[in-house]
Design a protein around this motif. Structure first.
Motif, PDB file in Angstrom:
ATOM      1  N   ARG A 185      21.515  75.273  39.172  1.00  0.00           N
ATOM      2  CA  ARG A 185      21.739  75.235  37.721  1.00  0.00           C
ATOM      3  C   ARG A 185      23.176  75.613  37.376  1.00  0.00           C
ATOM      4  O   ARG A 185      23.797  75.002  36.499  1.00  0.00           O
ATOM      5  N   GLU A 186      23.719  76.617  38.064  1.00  0.00           N
ATOM      6  CA  GLU A 186      25.108  77.019  37.787  1.00  0.00           C
ATOM      7  C   GLU A 186      26.078  75.881  38.089  1.00  0.00           C
ATOM      8  O   GLU A 186      27.042  75.672  37.337  1.00  0.00           O
ATOM      9  N   CYS A 187      25.825  75.134  39.147  1.00  0.00           N
ATOM     10  CA  CYS A 187      26.696  74.002  39.481  1.00  0.00           C
ATOM     11  C   CYS A 187      26.573  72.896  38.440  1.00  0.00           C
ATOM     12  O   CYS A 187      27.585  72.319  38.003  1.00  0.00           O
ATOM     13  N   LEU A 188      25.354  72.579  38.048  1.00  0.00           N
ATOM     14  CA  LEU A 188      25.162  71.557  37.020  1.00  0.00           C
ATOM     15  C   LEU A 188      25.801  71.981  35.702  1.00  0.00           C
ATOM     16  O   LEU A 188      26.423  71.162  35.000  1.00  0.00           O
ATOM     17  N   ASP A 189      25.664  73.249  35.346  1.00  0.00           N
ATOM     18  CA  ASP A 189      26.279  73.743  34.109  1.00  0.00           C
ATOM     19  C   ASP A 189      27.800  73.593  34.163  1.00  0.00           C
ATOM     20  O   ASP A 189      28.444  73.262  33.152  1.00  0.00           O
ATOM     21  N   ALA A 190      28.391  73.828  35.322  1.00  0.00           N
ATOM     22  CA  ALA A 190      29.843  73.710  35.449  1.00  0.00           C
ATOM     23  C   ALA A 190      30.284  72.258  35.293  1.00  0.00           C
ATOM     24  O   ALA A 190      31.331  71.981  34.676  1.00  0.00           O
ATOM     25  N   VAL A 191      29.515  71.317  35.850  1.00  0.00           N
ATOM     26  CA  VAL A 191      29.848  69.900  35.667  1.00  0.00           C
ATOM     27  C   VAL A 191      29.678  69.507  34.209  1.00  0.00           C
ATOM     28  O   VAL A 191      30.493  68.742  33.651  1.00  0.00           O
ATOM     29  N   ALA A 192      28.629  70.006  33.559  1.00  0.00           N
ATOM     30  CA  ALA A 192      28.446  69.717  32.130  1.00  0.00           C
ATOM     31  C   ALA A 192      29.641  70.201  31.324  1.00  0.00           C
ATOM     32  O   ALA A 192      30.095  69.522  30.380  1.00  0.00           O
ATOM     33  N   GLU A 193      30.182  71.362  31.691  1.00  0.00           N
ATOM     34  CA  GLU A 193      31.362  71.884  30.995  1.00  0.00           C
ATOM     35  C   GLU A 193      32.573  70.993  31.242  1.00  0.00           C
ATOM     36  O   GLU A 193      33.387  70.746  30.330  1.00  0.00           O
ATOM     37  N   ALA A 194      32.696  70.477  32.465  1.00  0.00           N
ATOM     38  CA  ALA A 194      33.811  69.569  32.763  1.00  0.00           C
ATOM     39  C   ALA A 194      33.715  68.299  31.936  1.00  0.00           C
ATOM     40  O   ALA A 194      34.735  67.799  31.417  1.00  0.00           O
ATOM     41  N   ILE A 195      32.519  67.762  31.782  1.00  0.00           N
ATOM     42  CA  ILE A 195      32.344  66.554  30.967  1.00  0.00           C
ATOM     43  C   ILE A 195      32.663  66.846  29.502  1.00  0.00           C
ATOM     44  O   ILE A 195      33.309  66.042  28.811  1.00  0.00           O
ATOM     45  N   ALA A 196      32.227  68.008  29.029  1.00  0.00           N
ATOM     46  CA  ALA A 196      32.489  68.368  27.634  1.00  0.00           C
ATOM     47  C   ALA A 196      33.989  68.455  27.359  1.00  0.00           C
ATOM     48  O   ALA A 196      34.452  68.065  26.283  1.00  0.00           O
ATOM     49  N   ARG A 197      34.756  68.941  28.333  1.00  0.00           N
ATOM     50  CA  ARG A 197      36.197  69.101  28.123  1.00  0.00           C
ATOM     51  C   ARG A 197      36.982  67.826  28.433  1.00  0.00           C
ATOM     52  O   ARG A 197      37.944  67.503  27.726  1.00  0.00           O
ATOM     53  N   ARG A 233      18.810  66.280  35.190  1.00  0.00           N
ATOM     54  CA  ARG A 233      20.212  66.527  34.871  1.00  0.00           C
ATOM     55  C   ARG A 233      21.149  65.878  35.890  1.00  0.00           C
ATOM     56  O   ARG A 233      22.305  65.599  35.565  1.00  0.00           O
ATOM     57  N   PHE A 234      20.671  65.656  37.123  1.00  0.00           N
ATOM     58  CA  PHE A 234      21.510  64.987  38.111  1.00  0.00           C
ATOM     59  C   PHE A 234      21.935  63.617  37.593  1.00  0.00           C
ATOM     60  O   PHE A 234      23.113  63.244  37.642  1.00  0.00           O
ATOM     61  N   ARG A 235      20.968  62.844  37.084  1.00  0.00           N
ATOM     62  CA  ARG A 235      21.316  61.519  36.546  1.00  0.00           C
ATOM     63  C   ARG A 235      22.118  61.661  35.265  1.00  0.00           C
ATOM     64  O   ARG A 235      23.124  60.955  35.067  1.00  0.00           O
ATOM     65  N   GLU A 236      21.709  62.559  34.382  1.00  0.00           N
ATOM     66  CA  GLU A 236      22.387  62.701  33.097  1.00  0.00           C
ATOM     67  C   GLU A 236      23.857  63.063  33.268  1.00  0.00           C
ATOM     68  O   GLU A 236      24.717  62.598  32.497  1.00  0.00           O
TER      69      GLU A 236
END
Length: 554
Positions: free
Chosen positions: A358-370, A393-396
């Motif tokens: 989850r921490e890794c996915l959250d970090a990628v989500a933050e990268a996409i947001a920025r 979330r992997f696909r998303e």
């Protein structure tokens, strides 16, 4: 008519293309595939054409290992290799024989006995003792990591040299195994390994080159033509292998196509990013591109360092106060990944526990947001325990699931050292390949050799059957979570086109199509033609890179 240099015919061809089309002949010239089809390809055979008669055997794209350690694996092959042992007595016999045949000298640190590859399941609690090792090595220091590289067996001589005693504190990212009065017993977990391995002399550049080439030969023997080296940096008993790869790429001895994942030093922070940029530029050459960054977010479940959302059980179903270790602070991770992403780096995560995933996915989500959605193709390796909420979330997020399929089975380490301490329901969340496929995630595959065998066919067998391949069994067990099985075609694609996509090689390799490099493997049979429980009996007969034979059985 221009004749081909090589023509493969007389057997099925698994192209791994988008529709998994089948053919029966392939022609190669100038290192590239020039024709894929049927009998008409035989028209390209001329007087100087090498003709490979498949005789019903299967031709596949060269396998691509998305998470492997060829240099450390090669070092183990050249050092005290414990991979063939299964019990404490067998390991001690192997160590004693190695020490006799390799008397101590100062060259390359061989005063030390180095190597590794022991299985945790061979020892009570997964922790061997210095006292046992002292019986065969009373004076020479020894440092022997286990198969997964997350722990090491050391003897009393090594503990003395490192000054490790009952008063030595555990490092923040590791643990010293101790007896009741706090005396170290001989097993060092995670970051505690550095207390000893920092004393080991670095191998010479010549020895590292020999290790790389030994590892490369071993991978080619399993049909592997490309890979992602999951640690290019100073970790465990290795020095940075980037220069080793660069030199091999320049002199032509590197025949595999390799992406290097530069090690993220978890003892440092964002200040290391300029160094990663500099090393990417310095190391990348030809077949070797240092374009990924490896972040080891947690440890492993067997020693309770995998990061979990809920605490481990104590083996009797009662929760403990330990939920594992996040090696990189999640706040730092959510800052580091966007910065790396903006610089064009792929991030290659190690995540075993559900909290780490989850921490890794959250970090990628933050990268996409920025940064918006880019094409860096971040991926998470191992994915042992994944919370069901995180599967879609992997696909998303466009994060590839990097499977080490060989591990998705019941064996002593799983039964004795993992399942009792995970407990329900998360014991059923392990290696959810089927759910990830149904959720639309990109699947890639790797071995983590030398942690486990690099044999793709054994891993594919396990992914399909959720049981160990013939010759890899460690007991008589039922299939492990069979609803998470994937089909043979999907697993083959993950080990070819899927891993090629992760490595940004899909335009040149990963499928058998006209115009692509002739990176190919010939199997000794067609696994599609036999029962699923015989997939793992297939073997690689020949491996080709650029149409050049780099391995032939026998």
């Amino acid at each position: 008519m221009t004749h081909a240099e090589i023509v493969f015919h007389g057997g099925p061809v698994f192209t791994a293309d988008t529709v998994r089309s089948r053919a029966s002949a392939v022609a190669v010239s100038g290192g590239r595939i020039v024709a894929v089809g049927g009998e008409e390809v035989r028209d390209l055979i001329g007087p100087h054409t090498e003709v490979v008669d498949l005789s019903g055997r299967l031709l596949v794209p060269g396998f691509q290992d998305a998470h492997v350690h060829p240099v450390s694996g090669g070092l183990e092959l050249l050092r005290c290799d414990l991979a063939d042992g299964a019990t404490e007595a067998e390991y001690l016999d192997l160590i004693a024989a190695y020490a006799r045949s390799h008397p101590p000298t100062e060259e390359d640190g061989s005063e030390w006995v180095l190597g590794g590859g022991w299985a945790m399941s061979a020892f009570p609690g997964g922790t061997p003792t210095a006292a046992a090792l002292d019986r065969v090595l009373p004076d020479r220091p020894a440092f022997l990591p286990n198969r997964d590289g997350h722990g090491a067996w050391v003897n009393s001589a090594a503990l003395r040299r490192a000054g490790i005693d009952r008063d030595t504190p555990d490092p923040a990212d590791g643990r010293i195994e101790r007896d009741g009065d706090g005396t170290p017993t001989g097993t060092l977990h995670e970051g505690a390994m550095s207390l000893v391995n920092r004393l080991i002399p670095d191998p010479t550049p010549e020895f590292l080159r020999e290790a790389l080439l030994a590892g490369q030969r071993y991978l080619h023997a399993y049909g592997i033509t490309a890979w992602q080296d999951a640690i290019i940096g100073d970790y465990s008993d290795l020095v940075d292998q980037g220069e080793t790869y660069r030199r091999a790429a320049i002199d032509g001895s590197l025949t595999g196509r390799v992406v290097g994942a530069l090690w993220w030093d978890r003892g440092s922070g964002l200040e290391q990013i300029p160094s990663l940029v500099e090393r990417r530029e310095r190391y990348s050459h030809g077949r070797f591109q240092a374009t990924s960054v490896k972040v080891m977010q947690d440890g492993v479940a067997e020693n309770f360092t995998a990061a979990m959302l809920e605490p481990y059980h104590d083996g009797h179903g009662h929760p403990t106060d330990n939920s594992g270790i996040s090696f990189v602070d999640p706040e730092v991770l959510r800052e580091a990944v966007p910065r790396l992403d903006a610089l064009g780096f792929q991030v290659h995560f190690h995540a075993i526990g559900d909290r780490a995933v989850r921490e890794c996915l959250d970090a990628v989500a933050e990268a996409i947001a920025r940064n918006g959605r880019g094409d860096n193709r971040h991926h998470i390796a191992h994915i042992q325990v994944v919370h069901p909420d995180d599967v879609p979330r992997f696909r998303e997020l466009g994060v590839a699931a990097n499977m080490q399929s060989l591990w998705a089975t019941l064996e002593p380490q799983m039964v004795e050292l993992t399942l009792p301490f995970l407990g329900a329901p998360r014991d059923a969340w392990q290696y959810p390949f089927g759910d990830l496929l149904r959720a639309g995630a990109v699947l890639a595959a790797g071995s983590d050799w030398s942690v486990s065998s690099p044999n793709p066919l054994a891993a594919i067998h396990t992914a399909v059957n959720r049981q160990a391949a013939p010759g890899y069994e460690e007991g008589d067990y039922e299939p492990f979570l069979p609803d998470q099985a994937i089909d043979l075609g999907t697993s083959l694609v993950a080990y070819t086109a899927g891993s090629a996509w992760v490595n940004h090689l899909e335009r040149e390799t990963g499928t058998i199509e006209v115009g692509k490099y002739a990176d190919l493997a010939v199997l000794d049979r067609d696994p599609f033609a036999g029962p699923a429980d015989e997939i793992g009996t297939a073997r690689v007969l020949e491996t080709f890179v650029d149409g050049a034979r780099v391995y032939a059985a026998g």
